[in-house]
Scaffold this motif. Structure first.
Motif, PDB file in Angstrom:
ATOM      1  N   ILE A   1      -4.805   0.944   2.406  1.00 57.93           N
ATOM      2  CA  ILE A   1      -4.886   1.300   0.986  1.00 57.93           C
ATOM      3  C   ILE A   1      -5.973   0.474   0.296  1.00 57.93           C
ATOM      4  O   ILE A   1      -6.798   1.009  -0.459  1.00 57.93           O
ATOM      5  N   ARG A   2      -5.988  -0.802   0.568  1.00 59.55           N
ATOM      6  CA  ARG A   2      -6.985  -1.668  -0.082  1.00 59.55           C
ATOM      7  C   ARG A   2      -8.385  -1.414   0.460  1.00 59.55           C
ATOM      8  O   ARG A   2      -9.368  -1.500  -0.292  1.00 59.55           O
ATOM      9  N   GLU A   3      -8.513  -1.085   1.737  1.00 63.12           N
ATOM     10  CA  GLU A   3      -9.823  -0.750   2.287  1.00 63.12           C
ATOM     11  C   GLU A   3     -10.383   0.522   1.641  1.00 63.12           C
ATOM     12  O   GLU A   3     -11.605   0.696   1.535  1.00 63.12           O
ATOM     13  N   LEU A   4      -9.487   1.419   1.208  1.00 60.48           N
ATOM     14  CA  LEU A   4      -9.901   2.635   0.515  1.00 60.48           C
ATOM     15  C   LEU A   4     -10.093   2.403  -0.983  1.00 60.48           C
ATOM     16  O   LEU A   4     -10.258   3.362  -1.744  1.00 60.48           O
ATOM     17  N   ASP A   5     -10.074   1.145  -1.410  1.00 58.51           N
ATOM     18  CA  ASP A   5     -10.282   0.749  -2.800  1.00 58.51           C
ATOM     19  C   ASP A   5      -9.179   1.278  -3.713  1.00 58.51           C
ATOM     20  O   ASP A   5      -9.415   1.628  -4.868  1.00 58.51           O
ATOM     21  N   MET A   6      -7.977   1.330  -3.180  1.00 58.71           N
ATOM     22  CA  MET A   6      -6.776   1.628  -3.946  1.00 58.71           C
ATOM     23  C   MET A   6      -5.912   0.376  -3.929  1.00 58.71           C
ATOM     24  O   MET A   6      -6.240  -0.609  -3.285  1.00 58.71           O
ATOM     25  N   GLU A   7      -4.783   0.424  -4.634  1.00 57.37           N
ATOM     26  CA  GLU A   7      -3.884  -0.718  -4.675  1.00 57.37           C
ATOM     27  C   GLU A   7      -2.445  -0.243  -4.489  1.00 57.37           C
ATOM     28  O   GLU A   7      -2.058   0.802  -5.036  1.00 57.37           O
ATOM     29  N   PRO A   8      -1.637  -0.981  -3.710  1.00 59.66           N
ATOM     30  CA  PRO A   8      -0.217  -0.628  -3.639  1.00 59.66           C
ATOM     31  C   PRO A   8       0.442  -0.843  -4.992  1.00 59.66           C
ATOM     32  O   PRO A   8       0.201  -1.864  -5.655  1.00 59.66           O
ATOM     33  N   ALA A   9       1.234   0.113  -5.415  1.00 61.24           N
ATOM     34  CA  ALA A   9       1.936  -0.003  -6.690  1.00 61.24           C
ATOM     35  C   ALA A   9       3.028  -1.054  -6.594  1.00 61.24           C
ATOM     36  O   ALA A   9       3.689  -1.197  -5.560  1.00 61.24           O
ATOM     37  N   THR A  10       3.230  -1.797  -7.658  1.00 58.53           N
ATOM     38  CA  THR A  10       4.395  -2.659  -7.753  1.00 58.53           C
ATOM     39  C   THR A  10       5.619  -1.776  -7.990  1.00 58.53           C
ATOM     40  O   THR A  10       5.493  -0.604  -8.376  1.00 58.53           O
ATOM     41  N   PRO A  11       6.828  -2.291  -7.788  1.00 55.05           N
ATOM     42  CA  PRO A  11       8.005  -1.486  -8.118  1.00 55.05           C
ATOM     43  C   PRO A  11       8.005  -0.987  -9.570  1.00 55.05           C
ATOM     44  O   PRO A  11       8.367   0.167  -9.828  1.00 55.05           O
ATOM     45  N   ALA A  12       7.583  -1.833 -10.510  1.00 55.76           N
ATOM     46  CA  ALA A  12       7.536  -1.393 -11.907  1.00 55.76           C
ATOM     47  C   ALA A  12       6.540  -0.253 -12.087  1.00 55.76           C
ATOM     48  O   ALA A  12       6.810   0.717 -12.816  1.00 55.76           O
ATOM     49  N   GLU A  13       5.390  -0.347 -11.417  1.00 58.08           N
ATOM     50  CA  GLU A  13       4.402   0.726 -11.502  1.00 58.08           C
ATOM     51  C   GLU A  13       4.902   1.988 -10.810  1.00 58.08           C
ATOM     52  O   GLU A  13       4.677   3.109 -11.290  1.00 58.08           O
ATOM     53  N   ALA A  14       5.624   1.824  -9.693  1.00 61.14           N
ATOM     54  CA  ALA A  14       6.192   2.981  -9.008  1.00 61.14           C
ATOM     55  C   ALA A  14       7.202   3.702  -9.898  1.00 61.14           C
ATOM     56  O   ALA A  14       7.226   4.940  -9.948  1.00 61.14           O
ATOM     57  N   ARG A  15       8.016   2.931 -10.604  1.00 58.24           N
ATOM     58  CA  ARG A  15       8.978   3.564 -11.519  1.00 58.24           C
ATOM     59  C   ARG A  15       8.253   4.356 -12.610  1.00 58.24           C
ATOM     60  O   ARG A  15       8.672   5.460 -12.971  1.00 58.24           O
ATOM     61  N   GLN A  16       7.189   3.803 -13.119  1.00 64.07           N
ATOM     62  CA  GLN A  16       6.433   4.513 -14.152  1.00 64.07           C
ATOM     63  C   GLN A  16       5.814   5.795 -13.598  1.00 64.07           C
ATOM     64  O   GLN A  16       5.856   6.843 -14.241  1.00 64.07           O
ATOM     65  N   ILE A  17       5.260   5.727 -12.390  1.00 68.45           N
ATOM     66  CA  ILE A  17       4.653   6.903 -11.769  1.00 68.45           C
ATOM     67  C   ILE A  17       5.695   7.996 -11.533  1.00 68.45           C
ATOM     68  O   ILE A  17       5.425   9.187 -11.740  1.00 68.45           O
ATOM     69  N   MET A  18       6.907   7.612 -11.116  1.00 70.75           N
ATOM     70  CA  MET A  18       7.935   8.585 -10.755  1.00 70.75           C
ATOM     71  C   MET A  18       8.824   9.007 -11.927  1.00 70.75           C
ATOM     72  O   MET A  18       9.665   9.900 -11.773  1.00 70.75           O
ATOM     73  N   GLY A  19       8.672   8.360 -13.065  1.00 71.21           N
ATOM     74  CA  GLY A  19       9.486   8.738 -14.219  1.00 71.21           C
ATOM     75  C   GLY A  19      10.876   8.127 -14.214  1.00 71.21           C
ATOM     76  O   GLY A  19      11.844   8.775 -14.623  1.00 71.21           O
ATOM     77  N   LEU A  20      10.981   6.899 -13.770  1.00 69.41           N
ATOM     78  CA  LEU A  20      12.244   6.172 -13.803  1.00 69.41           C
ATOM     79  C   LEU A  20      12.231   5.156 -14.949  1.00 69.41           C
ATOM     80  O   LEU A  20      11.197   4.543 -15.205  1.00 69.41           O
ATOM     81  N   PRO A  21      13.357   4.966 -15.610  1.00 65.13           N
ATOM     82  CA  PRO A  21      14.630   5.668 -15.425  1.00 65.13           C
ATOM     83  C   PRO A  21      14.586   7.089 -15.969  1.00 65.13           C
ATOM     84  O   PRO A  21      13.729   7.425 -16.789  1.00 65.13           O
TER      85      PRO A  21
END
Length: 308
Positions: free
Chosen positions: A274-294
């Protein structure tokens, strides 16, 4: 410009493999929790949990799920908790049918919703599975898919839709989403390369993955589970198509040909890519925001963080 955030899901155990196949497979609550914390530290933001009995048989016993969930949170880990309602192909999950066939028990599957997780897998599909000489029916007509979706909504659980072919997306998932059982964005896990054991499932290829992505309903985000040797290639293809990645011993027991993996190794490798592709792994808080949680306007599950 900010880097694209990628949700890394780790599936540490599953409901199929045994320790005899890979001694690194965690099956008991403390060893699962320890592995999850290590993967979280390595960059995973979601964990797809399967429960196991003390004898390692698959189960959806909510007390075992809750024990795992509590141990993970007690370690200070804020990873998104996703408990399975698929269960597995042995242990409590299978019962005999007439004619030397078996079924995955419906009343066991539904117990996976009762342990306070933020997410649960939702297999809104009927499948015929072949494992260890058994033919096993996973019977999920639309009425049962609807019951799972409604049960999750009532508990504030976000479904992770599990699909194995384009028809599962175009029929079951699209129908249930259209009935209002899920809030956008819809998180859909495309499971590929399990066709040797799951009737009507799709083998993995970049072309077949593109077909699956092209059938997704509006306002969806997707993750890809490549089973066995397709895991790494499917993960990379998912990233290139704008999706998210899932790793772990549930899907793949090997790091490379002939070398058994650990969950941490698989997590660390996809994070490096992911980082070699110039992306970043989402943190859990960022993952929740991406997925619409809560989930908006819904009860807060027991193990959902209180900071959102």
């Amino acid at each position: 410009m900010s880097r694209r955030k990628v949700i890394v899901t780790v599936a540490p155990t599953g409901g199929m493999a045994h320790k005899s196949q890979n001694p690194h497979l965690p099956t008991q609550p403390q060893e699962i929790a320890d592995d999850v914390v290590r993967c979280w530290n390595a960059g995973a933001s979601v964990v797809a949990l399967h429960a196991r009995r003390p004898d390692d048989g698959a189960t959806c016993n909510p007390a075992i799920y809750r024990d795992m969930n509590q141990r993970i949170r007690a370690a200070g880990c804020d990873i998104v908790l996703n408990n399975s309602t698929g269960g597995g192909v042995h242990g409590d999950m299978v019962r005999p049918l007439a004619g030397e066939r078996w079924e995955i028990a419906w009343d066991e599957r539904t117990k996976g919703m009762d342990a306070g997780a933020e997410m649960c897998t939702l297999d809104a599909t009927t499948l015929n599975l072949s494992f260890e000489g058994k033919e096993i029916l996973m019977d999920t007509p639309l009425s049962k898919g609807r019951a799972l979706a409604a049960g999750m909504k009532a508990r504030g659980i976000k479904p992770e839709w599990e699909v194995f072919s384009p028809t599962h997306i175009l029929q079951d998932v699209t129908t249930l989403i259209g009935e209002g059982h899920d809030d956008a964005p819809h998180f859909i896990n495309l499971v590929m390369n399990v066709h040797r054991n799951f009737q009507n499932a799709m083998p993995y290829s970049p072309r077949f993955l593109q077909q699956m992505v092209d059938t997704l309903p509006a306002n969806s985000i997707f993750c890809v589970s490549g089973i066995g040797p397709s895991q790494l290639e499917a993960n990379v293809a998912a990233l290139l198509l704008g999706g998210h990645a899932r790793v772990g011993l549930e899907d793949n027991l090997y790091f490379r040909q002939g070398e058994l993996a650990t969950n941490v190794q698989l997590t660390e490798r996809i994070v490096r890519i992911i980082r070699e592709l110039d992306m970043e792994p989402a943190t859990p808080a960022e993952a929740r925001q991406i997925m619409g949680l809560p989930r908006p306007g819904a009860p807060r599950p027991e193990f959902a963080p209180n900071n959102r």
